[in-house]
Write an enzyme that holds these catalytic residues in place. Structure first.
Site, mmCIF file in Angstrom:
data_model
loop_
_atom_site.group_PDB
_atom_site.id
_atom_site.type_symbol
_atom_site.label_atom_id
_atom_site.label_comp_id
_atom_site.label_asym_id
_atom_site.label_seq_id
_atom_site.Cartn_x
_atom_site.Cartn_y
_atom_site.Cartn_z
ATOM 1 N N TYR A 86 -0.199 3.006 -2.638
ATOM 2 C CA TYR A 86 0.800 2.581 -1.670
ATOM 3 C C TYR A 86 0.977 3.644 -0.602
ATOM 4 C CZ TYR A 86 5.230 1.107 0.356
ATOM 5 O OH TYR A 86 6.210 0.711 1.226
ATOM 6 N N ASN A 124 -3.913 -10.439 0.460
ATOM 7 C CA ASN A 124 -3.691 -9.177 1.176
ATOM 8 C C ASN A 124 -4.915 -8.784 2.007
ATOM 9 O OD1 ASN A 124 -2.820 -6.693 2.047
ATOM 10 N ND2 ASN A 124 -2.144 -6.012 0.024
ATOM 11 N N TYR A 131 -10.482 -1.844 2.086
ATOM 12 C CA TYR A 131 -11.349 -1.525 0.943
ATOM 13 C C TYR A 131 -12.818 -1.794 1.272
ATOM 14 C CZ TYR A 131 -7.123 -1.243 -1.974
ATOM 15 O OH TYR A 131 -5.922 -0.902 -2.513
#
Length: 169
Positions: A86, A124, A131
């Site tokens: 996060y 998401n 990523y």
């Protein structure tokens, strides 16, 4: 700057866990307490480990990564499961997420971990794109399974007697 979490980071980690849960549309599920985190991260037998990302200019905590070792029967080696990554919204795009992931990859290399795995919510897209930019392989052929609450209790109630003691982890 990336550093190992300390006991003094517990309140901030808990706050970021709540922020992450709100972002993931599941705030009501983030029930962990500071005492649980203290025990899990710094107790006699830690269940997990954490890194903290700090802004180089302000020194403010801007993110965290929480991980634990796992084991692969296929490779016969340990690996890493990233439970949480996060970065606070105001600090996104500043390289903190990449720095946390790179630091965790270095932990994997140092410890001979052959796999570094985590989950990402299918909706998401910004995170998935991030990523992918790092070369992450998305394993779409696997489905995550979970037992919790009453279904977990119901299945546990069906367990046969164990003839020797199962170790507590």
């Amino acid at each position: 700057m990336i550093r190992a979490a300390t006991v003094d980071d517990i309140a901030e980690i808990r706050a970021m866990i709540r922020e992450l849960a709100e972002y993931e549309r599941a705030a009501e599920q983030a029930r962990t307490t500071e005492e649980q985190l203290r025990d899990a991260l710094f107790g006699e037998h830690p269940a997990a480990f954490a890194l903290i990302a700090e802004d180089n200019e302000t020194g403010q905590t801007v993110g965290y990564a929480l991980w634990f070792p796992r084991f692969s029967t296929w490779t016969g080696t340990r690996g890493m499961h990233l439970e949480d990554l996060y970065v606070r919204s105001h600090a996104r795009g500043g390289g903190h997420g990449k720095a946390l992931l790179a630091s965790l990859a270095a932990v994997c290399q140092k410890n001979g971990y052959e796999r570094f795995e985590w989950w990402v919510l299918a909706w998401n897209e910004p995170t998935i794109d991030f990523y992918k930019s790092l070369g992450v392989e998305l394993l779409n052929e696997w489905t995550v399974c979970r037992l919790s609450d009453e279904p977990l209790r119901a299945l546990a109630a069906q367990a046969p007697a164990v003839h020797n003691r199962i170790p507590a982890l």
